[in-house]
Design an enzyme around this catalytic site. Sequence first.
Site, mmCIF file in Angstrom:
data_model
loop_
_atom_site.group_PDB
_atom_site.id
_atom_site.type_symbol
_atom_site.label_atom_id
_atom_site.label_comp_id
_atom_site.label_asym_id
_atom_site.label_seq_id
_atom_site.Cartn_x
_atom_site.Cartn_y
_atom_site.Cartn_z
ATOM 1 N N GLY A 192 -29.421 1.279 -7.160
ATOM 2 C CA GLY A 192 -30.617 0.512 -6.809
ATOM 3 C C GLY A 192 -31.675 0.624 -7.884
ATOM 4 O O GLY A 192 -32.371 -0.346 -8.192
ATOM 5 N N GLN A 234 -39.213 2.180 -6.745
ATOM 6 C CA GLN A 234 -38.416 1.183 -7.474
ATOM 7 C C GLN A 234 -39.190 -0.129 -7.577
ATOM 8 O O GLN A 234 -39.200 -0.773 -8.632
ATOM 9 C CB GLN A 234 -37.070 0.986 -6.785
ATOM 10 C CG GLN A 234 -36.209 2.250 -6.850
ATOM 11 C CD GLN A 234 -34.870 2.098 -6.175
ATOM 12 O OE1 GLN A 234 -34.615 1.124 -5.466
ATOM 13 N NE2 GLN A 234 -33.998 3.076 -6.362
ATOM 14 N N ASP A 286 -34.967 11.164 -0.355
ATOM 15 C CA ASP A 286 -33.556 11.385 -0.671
ATOM 16 C C ASP A 286 -33.024 12.706 -0.099
ATOM 17 O O ASP A 286 -31.816 12.952 -0.119
ATOM 18 C CB ASP A 286 -33.345 11.370 -2.196
ATOM 19 C CG ASP A 286 -33.558 9.971 -2.768
ATOM 20 O OD1 ASP A 286 -33.434 8.989 -2.014
ATOM 21 O OD2 ASP A 286 -33.857 9.867 -3.972
ATOM 22 N N LYS A 290 -32.096 12.209 -12.003
ATOM 23 C CA LYS A 290 -31.538 10.855 -12.081
ATOM 24 C C LYS A 290 -32.647 9.825 -12.285
ATOM 25 O O LYS A 290 -32.526 8.930 -13.132
ATOM 26 C CB LYS A 290 -30.747 10.585 -10.785
ATOM 27 C CG LYS A 290 -29.960 9.303 -10.766
ATOM 28 C CD LYS A 290 -28.817 9.387 -9.771
ATOM 29 C CE LYS A 290 -29.244 9.217 -8.327
ATOM 30 N NZ LYS A 290 -29.632 7.850 -7.969
ATOM 31 N N SER A 291 -33.722 9.945 -11.530
ATOM 32 C CA SER A 291 -34.823 8.971 -11.649
ATOM 33 C C SER A 291 -35.405 8.988 -13.060
ATOM 34 O O SER A 291 -35.650 7.934 -13.666
ATOM 35 C CB SER A 291 -35.943 9.311 -10.658
ATOM 36 O OG SER A 291 -35.516 9.058 -9.351
ATOM 37 N N LYS A 327 -30.594 2.448 2.269
ATOM 38 C CA LYS A 327 -30.182 3.186 1.065
ATOM 39 C C LYS A 327 -28.693 2.888 0.803
ATOM 40 O O LYS A 327 -28.159 1.911 1.308
ATOM 41 C CB LYS A 327 -30.442 4.677 1.268
ATOM 42 C CG LYS A 327 -31.931 5.023 1.356
ATOM 43 C CD LYS A 327 -32.631 4.779 0.030
ATOM 44 C CE LYS A 327 -34.111 5.105 0.104
ATOM 45 N NZ LYS A 327 -34.838 4.674 -1.098
ATOM 46 N N ARG A 371 -25.137 11.258 -1.147
ATOM 47 C CA ARG A 371 -25.986 12.266 -0.489
ATOM 48 C C ARG A 371 -25.433 12.655 0.883
ATOM 49 O O ARG A 371 -25.619 13.778 1.346
ATOM 50 C CB ARG A 371 -27.435 11.793 -0.395
ATOM 51 C CG ARG A 371 -28.019 11.519 -1.779
ATOM 52 C CD ARG A 371 -29.491 11.740 -1.912
ATOM 53 N NE ARG A 371 -29.946 11.172 -3.179
ATOM 54 C CZ ARG A 371 -29.911 11.789 -4.351
ATOM 55 N NH1 ARG A 371 -29.431 13.017 -4.448
ATOM 56 N NH2 ARG A 371 -30.339 11.191 -5.448
ATOM 57 N N ARG A 413 -28.193 -4.451 -0.199
ATOM 58 C CA ARG A 413 -29.522 -3.839 -0.166
ATOM 59 C C ARG A 413 -30.608 -4.875 -0.450
ATOM 60 O O ARG A 413 -30.387 -5.843 -1.170
ATOM 61 C CB ARG A 413 -29.561 -2.652 -1.140
ATOM 62 C CG ARG A 413 -28.567 -1.582 -0.699
ATOM 63 C CD ARG A 413 -28.560 -0.395 -1.590
ATOM 64 N NE ARG A 413 -29.840 0.302 -1.578
ATOM 65 C CZ ARG A 413 -30.133 1.323 -2.379
ATOM 66 N NH1 ARG A 413 -29.234 1.755 -3.245
ATOM 67 N NH2 ARG A 413 -31.307 1.897 -2.323
HETATM 68 C C1 S3P Z 1 -35.867 6.092 -6.816
HETATM 69 C C2 S3P Z 1 -36.724 5.811 -5.794
HETATM 70 C C3 S3P Z 1 -36.357 5.948 -4.378
HETATM 71 C C4 S3P Z 1 -35.138 6.843 -4.190
HETATM 72 C C5 S3P Z 1 -34.044 6.513 -5.154
HETATM 73 C C6 S3P Z 1 -34.526 6.644 -6.583
HETATM 74 C C7 S3P Z 1 -36.326 5.858 -8.194
HETATM 75 O O1 S3P Z 1 -36.069 4.669 -3.850
HETATM 76 O O2 S3P Z 1 -34.669 6.755 -2.860
HETATM 77 O O3 S3P Z 1 -32.955 7.391 -4.960
HETATM 78 O O4 S3P Z 1 -35.707 6.369 -9.140
HETATM 79 O O5 S3P Z 1 -37.333 5.162 -8.358
HETATM 80 P P1 S3P Z 1 -37.267 3.731 -3.302
HETATM 81 O O6 S3P Z 1 -38.324 3.801 -4.307
HETATM 82 O O7 S3P Z 1 -36.737 2.354 -3.166
HETATM 83 O O8 S3P Z 1 -37.630 4.359 -1.979
#
Ligand code: S3P
Length: 427
Positions: free
Chosen positions: A94, A167, A313, A22-23, A340, A386, A122
Amino acid sequence: MEQKSITPVRSIQGTVQVPGDKSISHRALILASLANGSCTLRGLSGAGDVLSTIDCLKGLGISITKRSGAVAVKGKGKHGYKKPKKALNAANSGTTIRLLSGVLAAQPFVCEIDGDESLRNRPMRRIIEPLESMGGHIESVGYKAPLKIFGGPLHAIDYASTVASAQVKSCVLLAGLYAKGSTRVSEPAPTRDHTERMLEEFGAKIGGAQNVVCVQGPAELTPTDIDVPGDISAAAFFLVAACLLPESSIAIENVGINPSRIGILDALTAMGARVERTEVSNLNNEPRCTLTAVHSPLTAASFGGSMIPAIIDEIPILAIAATQAHGNTVIRDAGELRVKESDRLAAVAQNLLAMGAQIKETRDGFVITGPTPLHGAEIDSFGDHRIAMSFTIAGLLAAGETVIKGSECVTISFPGFFNSLEQVCVA
Ligand code: S3P
């Protein structure tokens, strides 16, 4: 709201496919949209969150189409976005709102980006502050979505983030593509580095050392085709199920094993799990392999400090594993879980207590004493994918029926989760 009934199984066996990471999928779409030409993305996740990024990019005038099992993105260059006709909707995601805000802060127009009730709760101050110190202007009520972003010229900064968040880091780096000079981000602990790796693939100049990364701006992105590996965060549910259920053996092909994401493999191995990596390869700067896990007796372990971002996660599913491990499993320094998609510390504690586990919630983690037999219960997913998937795995080893309330939320990261699981379950 849908509910799913889960009953115990003997083991899980076979081979399973997980969705694209996903990321990496979010980043592939965003960087492709900013590239000077068309990019083909293979293995992209079909998760709800990724569809939200696609939806926002379409709202910004980017053409994204399906083409024989792949997705084609017509990049229009860094200045090719059009002012959207209505507010962009990041829904539950997010990553969508935080990464896109970095790009939107540099556009020559004003636009709004919003999300669902969970996303509206958030914290966004963590991206608003660095973007404003780059010269951006963002209006919000109480630093929460909806965000009204007044795009304009940005300048490079040296930003010391107080939160270990990929993020936040990615948001600032994307904004840095538009700023003259070196935009630098340091973080309290290393977080996933997919943005840096992919920016390099697209030809941007990235530098840095431990806990620090910088991008040289202004940067132009060269169109690049991306092959997205499977999502280790989705694989984690099957790995834990295999560890816990007798006679299990499961193989998961083509899973991303970026070093900043494999905390779950390190954690399970530390607890005595047998997880093997084969068919290791590297494509687009992202390593991948087949993961095979077999039933293994587990012992408790403690996790905290700089390890936490690498398992952030996976902590809910690790909690399920901990209920079957001998001794006290301790999670600390994981206060980020409270902000989260749900308060994941509270959600894990409430639901595990309902299933008969021994858990003590702390300010920034929990202590789980195992092994304890679990019994079926009514589980509140809190609309959090999750939580729903972790407690589905718990339901496979619990006596009696477990009911997952709001089970449809699994589509946020893993649309075919229940089908994939069913296929490997042995009654
Ligand atoms: C993600 C970073 C993480 C993770 C999220 C996806 C990303 O959040 O928990 O599910 O794709 O950069 P944070 O970077 O805010 O911890």
